[in-house]
Design a protein around this motif. Sequence first.
Motif, PDB file in Angstrom:
ATOM      1  N   LEU B 243       0.961  -1.209   0.136  1.00 47.67           N
ATOM      2  CA  LEU B 243       0.030  -0.109   0.002  1.00 47.67           C
ATOM      3  C   LEU B 243       0.809   1.293  -0.162  1.00 47.67           C
ATOM      4  N   GLU B 244       0.632   2.204  -1.209  1.00 49.18           N
ATOM      5  CA  GLU B 244       1.556   3.303  -1.058  1.00 49.18           C
ATOM      6  C   GLU B 244       0.503   4.512  -0.233  1.00 49.18           C
ATOM      7  N   MET B 245       1.031   5.034   0.751  1.00 47.88           N
ATOM      8  CA  MET B 245       0.214   5.987   1.396  1.00 47.88           C
ATOM      9  C   MET B 245       0.809   7.206   0.953  1.00 47.88           C
ATOM     10  N   ARG B 246       0.064   8.221   0.423  1.00 49.53           N
ATOM     11  CA  ARG B 246       0.466   9.425  -0.300  1.00 49.53           C
ATOM     12  C   ARG B 246       0.162  10.385   1.086  1.00 49.53           C
ATOM     13  N   THR B 247       1.303  10.817   1.352  1.00 50.81           N
ATOM     14  CA  THR B 247       1.429  11.808   2.754  1.00 50.81           C
ATOM     15  C   THR B 247       2.427  12.933   2.582  1.00 50.81           C
ATOM     16  N   TYR B 248       2.749  13.464   3.549  1.00 54.95           N
ATOM     17  CA  TYR B 248       3.465  14.795   3.669  1.00 54.95           C
ATOM     18  C   TYR B 248       4.127  14.870   4.949  1.00 54.95           C
ATOM     19  N   ARG B 249       5.041  15.423   5.055  1.00 54.07           N
ATOM     20  CA  ARG B 249       5.777  15.892   6.390  1.00 54.07           C
ATOM     21  C   ARG B 249       5.769  17.082   6.445  1.00 54.07           C
ATOM     22  N   TYR B 250       5.270  17.700   7.457  1.00 57.24           N
ATOM     23  CA  TYR B 250       5.201  19.360   7.616  1.00 57.24           C
ATOM     24  C   TYR B 250       6.383  19.707   7.983  1.00 57.24           C
ATOM     25  N   HIS B 251       7.412  18.852   8.750  1.00 52.61           N
ATOM     26  CA  HIS B 251       8.685  19.345   9.102  1.00 52.61           C
ATOM     27  C   HIS B 251       9.814  18.852   8.096  1.00 52.61           C
ATOM     28  N   GLY B 252      10.867  19.176   8.479  1.00 48.90           N
ATOM     29  CA  GLY B 252      12.018  18.719   7.499  1.00 48.90           C
ATOM     30  C   GLY B 252      12.316  17.255   7.698  1.00 48.90           C
ATOM     31  N   VAL B 270       3.578  23.139   0.313  1.00 46.82           N
ATOM     32  CA  VAL B 270       3.528  22.882   2.041  1.00 46.82           C
ATOM     33  C   VAL B 270       1.932  23.086   2.344  1.00 46.82           C
ATOM     34  N   ASP B 271       1.799  24.622   1.993  1.00 45.91           N
ATOM     35  CA  ASP B 271       0.399  24.826   2.262  1.00 45.91           C
ATOM     36  C   ASP B 271      -0.870  24.165   1.701  1.00 45.91           C
ATOM     37  N   SER B 272      -0.611  23.629   0.354  1.00 49.71           N
ATOM     38  CA  SER B 272      -1.595  22.821   0.223  1.00 49.71           C
ATOM     39  C   SER B 272      -1.689  21.350   0.861  1.00 49.71           C
ATOM     40  N   LEU B 274      -0.801  21.188   4.087  1.00 55.60           N
ATOM     41  CA  LEU B 274      -1.623  21.937   5.316  1.00 55.60           C
ATOM     42  C   LEU B 274      -3.121  21.875   5.200  1.00 55.60           C
ATOM     43  N   GLY B 275      -3.559  22.256   4.401  1.00 56.20           N
ATOM     44  CA  GLY B 275      -4.948  21.933   4.102  1.00 56.20           C
ATOM     45  C   GLY B 275      -5.747  20.824   4.168  1.00 56.20           C
ATOM     46  N   ARG B 276      -4.956  19.866   4.024  1.00 54.47           N
ATOM     47  CA  ARG B 276      -5.294  18.185   4.330  1.00 54.47           C
ATOM     48  C   ARG B 276      -4.588  17.635   5.515  1.00 54.47           C
ATOM     49  N   ASP B 277      -4.574  18.396   6.569  1.00 53.12           N
ATOM     50  CA  ASP B 277      -3.899  18.020   7.928  1.00 53.12           C
ATOM     51  C   ASP B 277      -4.625  16.720   8.405  1.00 53.12           C
ATOM     52  N   PRO B 278      -3.981  15.679   8.598  1.00 54.62           N
ATOM     53  CA  PRO B 278      -4.662  14.642   9.223  1.00 54.62           C
ATOM     54  C   PRO B 278      -5.146  14.627  10.600  1.00 54.62           C
ATOM     55  N   LEU B 279      -4.646  15.691  11.361  1.00 48.21           N
ATOM     56  CA  LEU B 279      -5.354  15.824  12.606  1.00 48.21           C
ATOM     57  C   LEU B 279      -6.717  16.519  12.277  1.00 48.21           C
ATOM     58  N   LEU B 280      -6.757  17.357  11.513  1.00 51.12           N
ATOM     59  CA  LEU B 280      -8.201  18.150  11.338  1.00 51.12           C
ATOM     60  C   LEU B 280      -9.002  17.092  10.750  1.00 51.12           C
ATOM     61  N   ILE B 281      -8.631  16.618   9.994  1.00 52.51           N
ATOM     62  CA  ILE B 281      -9.579  15.483   8.993  1.00 52.51           C
ATOM     63  C   ILE B 281     -10.277  14.681   9.977  1.00 52.51           C
ATOM     64  N   GLN B 282      -9.547  14.125  11.029  1.00 51.40           N
ATOM     65  CA  GLN B 282     -10.035  13.151  11.908  1.00 51.40           C
ATOM     66  C   GLN B 282     -10.845  14.117  12.964  1.00 51.40           C
ATOM     67  N   ALA B 283     -10.377  15.358  13.467  1.00 51.10           N
ATOM     68  CA  ALA B 283     -11.117  16.035  14.489  1.00 51.10           C
ATOM     69  C   ALA B 283     -12.610  16.340  14.039  1.00 51.10           C
ATOM     70  N   ALA B 284     -12.852  16.420  12.722  1.00 55.34           N
ATOM     71  CA  ALA B 284     -14.242  16.697  12.249  1.00 55.34           C
ATOM     72  C   ALA B 284     -14.942  15.634  12.555  1.00 55.34           C
ATOM     73  N   ARG B 285     -14.618  14.605  12.804  1.00 54.55           N
ATOM     74  CA  ARG B 285     -15.518  13.258  13.049  1.00 54.55           C
ATOM     75  C   ARG B 285     -15.629  12.924  14.421  1.00 54.55           C
ATOM     76  N   VAL B 286     -15.170  13.894  15.357  1.00 51.22           N
ATOM     77  CA  VAL B 286     -15.317  13.578  16.768  1.00 51.22           C
ATOM     78  C   VAL B 286     -16.068  14.918  17.505  1.00 51.22           C
ATOM     79  N   ALA B 287     -16.706  14.674  18.417  1.00 52.94           N
ATOM     80  CA  ALA B 287     -17.544  15.600  19.031  1.00 52.94           C
ATOM     81  C   ALA B 287     -16.723  16.718  19.723  1.00 52.94           C
ATOM     82  N   GLU B 288     -16.897  17.966  19.490  1.00 55.31           N
ATOM     83  CA  GLU B 288     -15.918  18.960  20.115  1.00 55.31           C
ATOM     84  C   GLU B 288     -15.779  18.762  21.630  1.00 55.31           C
ATOM     85  N   ASP B 289     -16.787  18.535  22.526  1.00 54.76           N
ATOM     86  CA  ASP B 289     -16.414  18.344  23.863  1.00 54.76           C
ATOM     87  C   ASP B 289     -15.601  16.950  24.105  1.00 54.76           C
TER      88      ASP B 289
END
Lengths: 341, 337
Positions: B243-252, B270-272, B274-289
Amino acid sequence: MAAPVIDRSATASSVRSLTLGKALNLGLRTAMEADPKVLVMGEDVGKLGGVFRITDGLQKDFGEHRVLDTPLAESGIIGTAVGLAVRGFRPVCEIQFDGFIFPGFDQIVSQVAKLHNRTLGRVKVPMVIRVPFGGGIGAVEHHSESPESYFAHTAGLKVVACSNAVDAYWMIQQAIACDDPVLFFEPKRLYHSGFMKADVDTAATPQPLFASKVLRRGSTATVVAYGPSVKVALDAATAAEEDGHSLEVIDLRALSPLDLGPVFESVRRTGRLVVVSEAPSEASLSSEIAARVQQECFHSLEAPVLRVTGFDTPYPPAKLEEHFLPDLDRVLEAVDRSLAW
Amino acid sequence: MSVLDEVPATEADSAVPDSAALYRTIRFIRRFEERAVELVKAGEIRSGIHPCIGQEAVAAGAVATLDADDVVLSSHRGHGHLLAKGCDPARLMAELAGRATGIDRGRGGSFHPSDFSANVFNATGTVGHGAAIAAGIGWAAATAGSPRVVLSFFGDGAVSQGALLEGFNLAALWRLPVVYVCENNGYATTLPAGAAIAGTVVGRGEAFGIPSSSVDGQDAETVYAAVREAVVRARSGGGPSLLEMRTYRYHGHHTFELKTRLRYREQSEVDSWLGRDPLLIQAARVAEDERARVDAEVEARLDEVVRFAVASPYPDPATATDHLHADGLRPRPGSAR
């Protein structure tokens, strides 16, 4: 159902006359019978029984899952063996020719040698890498090399070389039983040589694996050798006797760790040392032995430690290898130089 | 027998990922790495690290498909793999910092740690070795009739290594239970994948008849679904997958880039990502509290983790020659001074 064949010679006596190659084969067979976790893997080791026939008959008797023909992929063979070894197997990899070990060098140096240390001993890597080494078969580069110093240089590996049938039979079993990875060097030109044929007593108590052995007592000078060079040293000792020189011959057997105690003891008596090895001399096992002997026996030495080795060149064409390889004349010449110092 | 065999199977396989659990794993890895980068800057982690910030969904999603007794082989960018598999974060941080309390007493460091209690076999500091070792572990499992599978992580740089392809060949030839996961973050150190890889990552697997596919590595639940299919195939005797996982490292590539200020990626690129941040994508599936509760818990835990690592002693130099050999043989006196 056919009547069982009873080998009366085997039941009558535990002694068999074997060539070095046959002794290795019997040692491997015995180890496989004793432990079902022992696997043999390598190029052409199964159906063919190895290009040198060392694994002859093993696949037939133990099956394809314990004697495995692999693709030509030394890094893959050794890497797979690492995975098996850390899961409790005892793989024995055959590297077809000495020079073929280098595609697997990275796995050996970066993984095999370091895993036990890196994991604080939580993982053991009990694997054996068998390497037919040395020249004298009319082959050239990649098929006649002596790469043992690379591995002796690497912390975490154990390295041994057998020189005769009795040692071959016992040392291969001891290497397989060892919980550390062992590079096992075999003198390919002696595999089927009558000279190294010997009576192997399978009921004897073997010498420890990592121990050198005095093969011939003498008082004029000490000659240290290993693998195929042991025969050269013994021949030299026989010839020197005619000149009234009594050479002490020591077979190192263990190349890492080196067991130099008997060498120091010998040199303190003789005052002279000649080291014989087919490997090039630069930054080699022969350099290491010379350094340690001068450190331990400085006041006993009557002459510098001399070395008779292969040239510091790539392995030469077939017609030139008799010049490259240490032979009786070069060893005797070195002894004479030492005596004339 | 290896200590790896002492861990019993516990978890049940599930086709449905646990969104909240994935969020926590990603959040934990993200903050662990950010805290580790702070410790690098503070001089507490002398080797520096290869941060996996931006790639957390791959580790979280892939490892969530495994049972406790399945094995993970990691890479040099492997903290996320270890944490997702259940490695004690305090002992991992101590390992990064080269402390005596680290999981390998500092010998694994950031680059090649092992945690056998979590069934994470060592990462390889040299690239591409793991593929054949994974095949061997898979072979051992298959021979024992065990349903255990091996997940072998590596980066896009490894697909140019011959050792990796030898491993693929053997695993395919012998139908071994291995799932190969390539984290393609687009760069082998500074070299863009396009300048390094002739053909494709997936093509490497297909050449050996290995079922291979390319997956969005920023979405942990997409990762989970793809890896789960491969794990089920491996477990049922269907052989390896890639499985090839297309991803990106935000740091060096490594924290040394903080000092060198290397510029080899366009800011727009880099900006594009950052628009697909895995943390934000998963956060959207979890209730805020729920997220707030998880975030606070993660932060409190990491405070303890950092305190433990920094307060831990360095290894005693007298231990430097321990464990070189299984029979206790040490180097000669003088050669290890």
